[in-house]
Scaffold this active site. Structure first.
Site, PDB file in Angstrom:
ATOM      1  N   LYS A  83       0.831  -1.212   0.000  1.00  0.00           N
ATOM      2  CA  LYS A  83       0.000   0.000   0.000  1.00  0.00           C
ATOM      3  C   LYS A  83       0.866   1.263   0.000  1.00  0.00           C
ATOM      4  O   LYS A  83       1.883   1.329   0.690  1.00  0.00           O
ATOM      5  CB  LYS A  83      -0.897  -0.033   1.243  1.00  0.00           C
ATOM      6  CG  LYS A  83      -1.959   1.043   1.305  1.00  0.00           C
ATOM      7  CD  LYS A  83      -2.817   0.843   2.562  1.00  0.00           C
ATOM      8  CE  LYS A  83      -3.888   1.915   2.693  1.00  0.00           C
ATOM      9  NZ  LYS A  83      -4.689   1.741   3.917  1.00  0.00           N
ATOM     10  N   SER A 158      -9.472   2.138   2.936  1.00  0.00           N
ATOM     11  CA  SER A 158      -8.476   2.774   2.128  1.00  0.00           C
ATOM     12  C   SER A 158      -7.538   1.810   1.405  1.00  0.00           C
ATOM     13  O   SER A 158      -6.876   2.233   0.455  1.00  0.00           O
ATOM     14  CB  SER A 158      -7.644   3.717   3.000  1.00  0.00           C
ATOM     15  OG  SER A 158      -6.932   2.999   3.958  1.00  0.00           O
ATOM     16  N   SER A 182     -10.010  -0.252   7.127  1.00  0.00           N
ATOM     17  CA  SER A 182      -9.383  -0.055   5.818  1.00  0.00           C
ATOM     18  C   SER A 182      -8.740  -1.290   5.199  1.00  0.00           C
ATOM     19  O   SER A 182      -8.355  -1.263   4.034  1.00  0.00           O
ATOM     20  CB  SER A 182      -8.334   1.055   5.897  1.00  0.00           C
ATOM     21  OG  SER A 182      -8.953   2.307   5.872  1.00  0.00           O
TER      22      SER A 182
END
Lengths: 482, 478
Positions: A83, A158, A182
């Protein structure tokens, strides 16, 4: 072996094939990169890409497997996507913001460092919304990331890029981070597996390590791959004060769940659940019951205020960086960022204080007794997956006859406040619209193994992407793939 | 046996003698109560007392020992005092405030319940300042508590009553709680042992369970007693989300410190430490070297801002609670309480989230590397001993010609922020005024056994309270 088989191959199987030399890390990495290139334009799960570097690394890994004397890392040669919000030394992580467009990190997140030291082959970074502060995945920095199952729907946020890449067969393993859901909400949206470990299990970047809400965690397509990654990422670290003392290993072979007592709740006494999500959830409960566990529905009430505060506490902690973004960088931040600040400012220090005071009492009176009686608690992850790809925090989604925000349909944040609970998010089925939906397996504080036991048994009972028919249809994008 | 020997007898020794039937729990409790009554007027360490019911329980304990049962509980018949902020079901807990003068608890704090379940005999509660928010012990509720070593000087706070009772021989064991130093600073002031276990080691149920700064803990006269209490109090409780899994019982077999590496700082680079405290700390360092440890001074440049953030984070968390009480009951609170609120409100709110980010950075860059190299870290507990018993938060004392508040002379709060570190406060010697000085032994996160090992070895080299010359002169009325 056809391309789809390679792209969706579990990491555990790839490692076996590497060792038996029936597959080379180069071959796998090439297939993954090929897939990544084919889908990037439409799905857009990737931030920075390091394809050439990764192919070189794959060749080194290939040589290591050929000279079996060489010391092999336990993830040697596995294509890994990380990420974009998680720092890696010498590379940039923008946290989804043009503010950090030129940010090169001096230190790696220690859990990521462990993955890399174990031989995982970082080939790309995955997209996140600005500051990781949406349950969808779009930003001025990286554009819109879409759900491989349906392009107008969000892959979640996210960690939406990681989830979308996994669902599209464009990564073998990936990482996410989770401060209000997330990892778990994108896992649910995309039909993959995401794990939010107990606070302290996996070392964090220093600026996060004292905030119990924020955890880093693995994302994968199988429970075994998630366990494999967890075992590498977890364990005490001298430079993270808050890590738990013991090194926990999730065994390769997990005991079955016969006789295990599992509580479930469709709504945590608070959420509005779409009918098709409820149907898939209850079918999942039935399949766990068929697998030998004793499932009992538990009435949960009195959680609404602590659920509100579990978001509120996070919103309060976000005041600082959101104010800075809006006040000092309004020319570069995404158009939704001022709205994020507006929401955050609705919560005050009093909400934070109240969250601390109330958390202990609610645990003592409501959740503690549930976990005393049951080995785990299962609930849905999101109440409806119908969140548009370009959704904003204040936009409403219709669930049954109610208009709700994506925050209000995501059932995850309670277990960021109850940070020691391990939570494994797995797919529970498919909605009427053909989208995945998911459930959370919530364990007792620091009891990771039970959660993985249930996850593994559930995966056998109700398999997902291991079966070709349970994968998204990507034909239109893959015309140039073969 | 003289009454002084009984009053200062360790719990470990008392249990041995109970088992051998050479001492009865009744005899011990009588001596303790006798002492308690004789010092109450001058030292005032006690809040509510339960002497009669405690005598009744001591009698029962005596019977159990006489029956020579093999399954006698580990603290059976040991006199215990409980801080007036820890709860006991059916008894009142005032938190040192007239606001809660009638507040009878519905439940018992988890750590107290474990002590009771282990057979400890609670005969009294100990005084605290109002809402446990001073480094002295005085309130409208309980009056002023004095230091047994010197009347007029504070026994410290907020667990000042417990510390004073222990050093006066007026209890065998005591409980305290610590959110910015409230166990360790009184332990230092009174020359006894106080332990702040890692967050989650000793369960904490209800309101303070999620405040990582705030923790209950044992207070004793010896390291062995501290281990005994810790072993009883620690371990998971399903009602506390944050409680850690059980560790092995702490044993004190290994007191040799060869191979142990200890870092120390005399002032954390930002405290003004009085000359006598420096001398006693250096003496303590020498004693540890004699016990076989390698002890090295480390430069500290990272503490000042961090300490401010740690104090501020606690104040910010506390401000809401405090303002509610002050606004509701301005007529009942002690005269210093509005001042506490003023201090709590003086910190900007962003102190809290700044404290979280900064704590992680400083650990990675500075403190983590120290603990990577050394098994433990030692600093003084307070920089100065002669804090007046009636002192307020904003009153100052003069250290090396400069003015400081008691908050500024207490070196404890950093380890409430780094709350996974076990910290034991032990006496290091005596200041020129005769008041004890102390050091803190700070361990690696969750490494309780090393802290106990160092403390036990230190106790052997540099004993305290073990004979009349090393006890306060109480001038007891007969």
């Amino acid at each position: 072996m056809n391309n789809d088989e390679l792209c969706y191959m579990p990491a555990t199987e790839a490692l076996t094939n590497f060792k038996s030399r029936s597959l080379s890390p180069v071959e796998l990495t090439q297939a993954i990169i090929h897939r990544a290139e084919a889908i990037q334009e439409i799905i857009n799960p990737f931030a920075d890409q390091y394809f050439d570097e990764a192919l070189d690394a794959a060749k080194v890994a290939e040589t290591k497997y050929q000279n079996s004397n060489d010391l092999l890392g336990c993830l040697e040669g596995l294509p890994l996507a990380v990420k974009d919000s998680t720092p890696i030394e010498g590379r940039r992580s923008t946290n989804g913001s043009l503010m950090n467009e030129a940010q090169i990190d001096q230190f790696s997140n220690p859990s990521i460092e462990r993955l890399l030291k174990s031989g995982a082959n970082l080939f790309a970074r995955t997209t996140c919304p600005e500051f990781c502060w949406l349950f969808s995945c779009h930003s001025r920095m990286w554009g819109i990331t879409r759900n491989p199952w349906r392009l107008d729907i969000t892959p979640g946020g996210s960690s939406g890029g990681s989830a979308a890449a996994l669902a599209a067969g464009a990564a073998t393993i990936a990482t996410g981070s989770d401060s209000a859901g997330s990892i778990r909400q994108p896992a649910s949206q995309c039909g993959v597996v995401g794990y939010k470990p107990p606070y302290g299990r996996m070392p964090l970047s220093p600026s996060n390590s004292f905030d119990p809400y924020v955890q880093i965690g693995p994302m994968a397509r199988t429970v075994a791959d998630t366990a494999l990654m967890s075992n590498v990422m977890s364990g005490p670290h001298p430079l993270d004060h808050t890590t738990l003392p013991e090194k926990l290993n999730i065994p390769d072979r997990l005991q079955g769940i016969t006789g295990m007592r599992i509580a479930f709740s469709t709504d945590l006494g608070h959420y509005e659940l779409a009918n098709d999500v409820e149907r898939e959830f209850l079918t999942s409960i039935q399949s766990l019951s068929n697998a030998g566990a004793k499932l009992e529905e538990v009435p949960l009430d009195g959680l609404s205020e602590i659920i509100r505060l579990s978001h509120g506490a996070q919103e309060f902690l976000a005041h600082g960086f959101l104010k800075d973004a809006v006040e000092n960088h309004s020319d570069v931040v995404s158009d939704y960022v001022p709205e994020l600040l507006e929401t955050a400012l609705k919560y005050s220090i009093e909400d934070y204080q109240r969250s601390i005071l109330l958390a202990g009492e609610i645990w003592q009176n409501h959740l503690g007794p549930v976990f005393q009686k049951y080995d785990a608690l299962i609930c849905p992850t999101v109440t409806s997956p119908m969140v548009p790809a370009e959704n904003w925090q204040t936009h409403k989604i219709l669930v049954n006859d109610r208009q709700l925000t994506d925050t209000e349909i995501t059932m995850t944040a309670l277990f960021n406040l109850y940070s020691r609970c391990p939570v494994l998010a797995v797919p529970s089925g498919t909605t009427n619209d053909g989208l995945p939906c998911g459930l959370q397996i919530v364990g007792r504080p620091c009891d990771d193994i039970t959660v993985f036991r249930i996850g593994a048994a559930f995966e056998i009972a109700r398999p997902w992407m291991q079966l070709a028919r349970n994968r998204p249809s990507l034909e239109l994008m893959l015309t140039k793939d073969n | 046996m003289s009454s002084d020997d009984l009053c200062y007898m360790s719990a470990s020794e008392a249990i041995k003698q109970f088992r051998a039937l050479s001492l009865s729990p009744v005899e011990l409790l009588d001596a303790i109560i006798d002492r308690a009554e004789s010092i109450s007027d001058t030292i005032n360490p006690f809040a509510d007392c339960y002497f009669d019911e405690a005598r009744h329980r001591a009698k029962k304990a005596e019977t159990l020992y006489l029956q020579k049962k093999t399954n006698v509980r580990p603290l059976e018949g040991i006199p215990l005092v409980v801080k007036d902020i820890c709860k006991i079901s059916g008894k009142r807990t005032t938190e040192g405030s007239l606001v809660y003068a009638q507040s009878v608890s519905q439940q018992t704090s988890a750590h107290v319940q474990r002590l009771i379940d282990a057979g400890a005999n609670t005969f009294a509660r100990t005084t605290i300042p109002e809402f446990a928010w001073l480094f002295t012990t005085q309130s409208r509720m309980w009056g002023v508590t004095h230091n047994p070593w010197k009347i007029g000087i504070s026994p410290g706070g907020s667990s000042g009553g417990s510390a004073a009772a222990l050093s006066a021989g007026a209890t065998t064991l005591a409980t305290g709680s610590d959110s910015t130093g409230s166990i360790r600073q009184p332990a230092s002031q009174c020359g006894i042992v106080g332990y702040q276990a890692p967050h989650g080691r000793i369960p904490n149920i209800g309101m303070s369970s999620f405040n990582g700064y705030s923790k209950p803990g044992p207070m004793t006269r010896t390291v062995a007693d501290c281990a005994l209490m810790t072993n009883v109090m620690s371990g998971p409780d399903y009602r506390d989300h944050n409680s850690l899994n059980k560790i092995n019982q702490i044993t004190l077999d290994d007191c040799d410190l060869s191979g142990i590496k200890i870092a120390f700082s005399l002032d954390l680079g930002c405290y003004e430490v009085s000359e006598d405290v420096v001398q006693e700390t250096i003496g303590a360092i020498e004693a540890l070297r004699c016990a076989g440890a390698l002890v090295e001074e480390v430069p500290v440049i990272w503490a000042k801002d961090l300490i401010e953030l740690a104090l501020g984070a606690q104040e910010v968390l506390f401000s809401d609670y405090l303002s509610e009480v002050v606004n509701k009951h301005p007529d009942l609170v002690s005269d210093y309480v509005p001042q506490l609120l003023e201090t709590a409100n003086s910190y900007p709110i962003d102190t809290y989230y700044k404290s979280l980010a900064t704590a992680g950075d400083v650990w990675r860059d500075h403190i983590g590397p120290i603990f990577h190299k050394y098994d433990a870290f030692i600093t003084p507990t307070t920089t100065y001993t002669d804090i007046p018993a009636t002192g307020w938060q904003k009153d100052t004392v003069t250290v090396n010609g400069k003015e400081f508040t008691d908050t500024e002379t207490t070196m404890a709060v950093l380890w409430n922020m780094y709350n996974r570190c076990p910290v034991m406060a032990v006496p290091s010697g005596r200041a020129t005024s005769g008041v004890p000085t102390g050091i803190q032994i700070i361990g690696r996160p969750h490494d309780d056994p090393t802290v106990f090992r160092i403390a036990r070895a230190f106790e052997k080299e540099r004993p305290w309270l073990d004979c009349a010359e090393r006890r306060p002169n109480l001038a007891i009325k007969r």
